[in-house]
Design a protein around this motif. Structure first.
Motif, PDB file in Angstrom:
ATOM      1  N   ALA A  12      48.551  44.190  32.749  1.00 43.01           N
ATOM      2  CA  ALA A  12      48.762  43.691  34.106  1.00 43.01           C
ATOM      3  C   ALA A  12      47.485  43.064  34.663  1.00 43.01           C
ATOM      4  CB  ALA A  12      49.233  44.826  35.009  1.00 43.01           C
ATOM      5  N   SER A  13      46.342  43.689  34.372  1.00 40.59           N
ATOM      6  CA  SER A  13      45.066  43.162  34.844  1.00 40.59           C
ATOM      7  C   SER A  13      44.765  41.796  34.224  1.00 40.59           C
ATOM      8  CB  SER A  13      43.949  44.151  34.505  1.00 40.59           C
ATOM      9  OG  SER A  13      42.689  43.624  34.857  1.00 40.59           O
ATOM     10  N   GLN A  15      46.968  39.695  32.944  1.00 44.06           N
ATOM     11  CA  GLN A  15      47.931  38.722  33.465  1.00 44.06           C
ATOM     12  C   GLN A  15      47.489  38.181  34.822  1.00 44.06           C
ATOM     13  OE1 GLN A  15      51.559  41.017  33.393  1.00 44.06           O
ATOM     14  NE2 GLN A  15      52.289  40.047  31.500  1.00 44.06           N
ATOM     15  N   SER A  16      46.987  39.050  35.671  1.00 37.75           N
ATOM     16  CA  SER A  16      46.496  38.629  36.981  1.00 37.75           C
ATOM     17  C   SER A  16      45.295  37.689  36.842  1.00 37.75           C
ATOM     18  CB  SER A  16      46.108  39.859  37.807  1.00 37.75           C
ATOM     19  OG  SER A  16      45.567  39.476  39.054  1.00 37.75           O
ATOM     20  N   THR A  17      44.373  38.056  35.958  1.00 38.89           N
ATOM     21  CA  THR A  17      43.204  37.201  35.721  1.00 38.89           C
ATOM     22  C   THR A  17      43.618  35.847  35.162  1.00 38.89           C
ATOM     23  OG1 THR A  17      41.826  39.150  35.299  1.00 38.89           O
ATOM     24  CG2 THR A  17      40.989  37.033  34.525  1.00 38.89           C
ATOM     25  N   GLN A  19      46.412  34.260  35.630  1.00 35.45           N
ATOM     26  CA  GLN A  19      47.012  33.448  36.686  1.00 35.45           C
ATOM     27  C   GLN A  19      45.944  32.797  37.558  1.00 35.45           C
ATOM     28  OE1 GLN A  19      49.583  36.226  38.673  1.00 35.45           O
ATOM     29  NE2 GLN A  19      51.203  36.096  37.125  1.00 35.45           N
ATOM     30  N   ILE A  20      44.871  33.557  37.822  1.00 40.98           N
ATOM     31  CA  ILE A  20      43.772  33.012  38.638  1.00 40.98           C
ATOM     32  C   ILE A  20      43.072  31.869  37.901  1.00 40.98           C
ATOM     33  CG2 ILE A  20      41.528  33.549  39.645  1.00 40.98           C
ATOM     34  CD1 ILE A  20      42.588  36.386  40.161  1.00 40.98           C
ATOM     35  N   THR A 252      41.812  30.882  30.264  1.00 40.08           N
ATOM     36  CA  THR A 252      43.269  31.074  30.272  1.00 40.08           C
ATOM     37  C   THR A 252      43.794  31.281  28.856  1.00 40.08           C
ATOM     38  OG1 THR A 252      43.458  29.668  32.238  1.00 40.08           O
ATOM     39  CG2 THR A 252      45.467  30.053  30.964  1.00 40.08           C
TER      40      THR A 252
END
Length: 289
Positions: A12-13, A15-17, A19-20, A252
């Protein structure tokens, strides 16, 4: 092996990174298109300005002019153009390294006119003196900013406070190639002029001086300096956005690769958990029977 809960949290961490970094890549791509257009459209003007000065000096002989002679001041000045933000790969650090590695610009004998907080902070850590901080200029470069900086530098040069003026910036070649450059603005580098002319880049100029060559140079060399500084600002902005776009694209891709590996780890952990539960159920059934 990490537990399923730990793997899910890490996934989850990441995935969040991811997206940023993807969003930052898209923003940098849009900014790159705008800044690249400005840099490429203005480049012919700056090249022509340099070529005109070169032709004038070549056809004027050995003139004794204040802008052609090293000043009496012991200090040297360098305009260091970097960015106010990081996350651009080695973009900012390359300028700092280039200045530190230059034999002409040692920390005890150089004043830094910083455009960009990242370069300013990096040079301060290396022991350089920050004479002026123009970091806000890089956010939205204007020709007037370059002209104002030129006026400050020429005033110090005329007073003998500085003897040489250098410009350190990142030249924009294409989206992925950005070249750190260090050029001397004053005194005007005759050797560099002769080198470019020997490569067939000689510009033609009408040499009618009125009232005299010295008076003309007094007027045109400040404009030459302002033009080169402004051109460097535009190329630096384009290079910064290109470097950030490349860095965010790489980040990414790395996030996606890590997610793939974590997915495999999660499936293995899940399979191991199911196998263990089945083993316990079978063992319990066998014990009852």
């Amino acid at each position: 092996m990490a537990s399923m809960r730990d793997i899910k949290r890490r996934r989850a961490s990441i995935q969040s990174t991811g997206q940023i970094t993807k969003a930052m890549k898209l923003v940098s791509t849009v900014k790159l298109q705008k800044s690249r257009t400005k840099a490429e459209s203005s480049k012919p003007y700056f090249n022509q300005m340099y070529g005109t000065i070169a032709a004038m000096l070549e056809r004027s002989g050995n003139m004794d002019h204040k802008y052609l002679c090293t000043g009496e001041g012991g200090k040297k000045a360098v305009i260091a153009i970097t960015s106010n933000r990081g996350l651009a790969g080695g973009y900012n650090n390359n300028i700092v390294k280039m200045i530190v590695a230059s034999p002409e610009l040692n920390a005890g004998d150089t004043k830094v006119y910083a455009i960009g907080r990242k370069g300013r902070d990096g040079l301060v850590r290396k022991g350089y003196e920050i004479a002026e901080d123009y970091s806000e200029v890089i956010d939205e470069p204007m020709y007037q900013d370059a002209s104002d900086l030129t006026a400050v530098l020429l005033e110090s040069f005329g007073k003998g406070e500085i003897g040489e003026i250098y410009l350190a910036y990142t030249s924009f070649k294409n989206t992925v190639v950005h070249i750190p450059k260090l050029i001397r603005l004053l005194p005007f580098d005759r050797e560099a002029v002769e080198a470019e002319e020997s490569n067939g880049e000689k510009a033609q100029a009408l040499m009618n001086y009125e009232p005299n060559a010295e008076a003309v140079l007094d007027q045109i060399i400040p404009k030459y300096m302002s033009s080169l500084i402004y051109g460097a600002l535009l190329e630096a902005v384009a290079s910064e956005n290109g470097a950030r776009m490349t860095a965010m694209d790489s980040a990414t891709n790395n996030a996606e690769e890590m997610l793939g590996k974590l997915e495999i780890q999660y499936n293995r952990a899940r399979q191991g958990s199911i196998t263990q539960e089945l083993t316990e159920i079978i063992a319990g059934a066998n014990a009852i029977s």
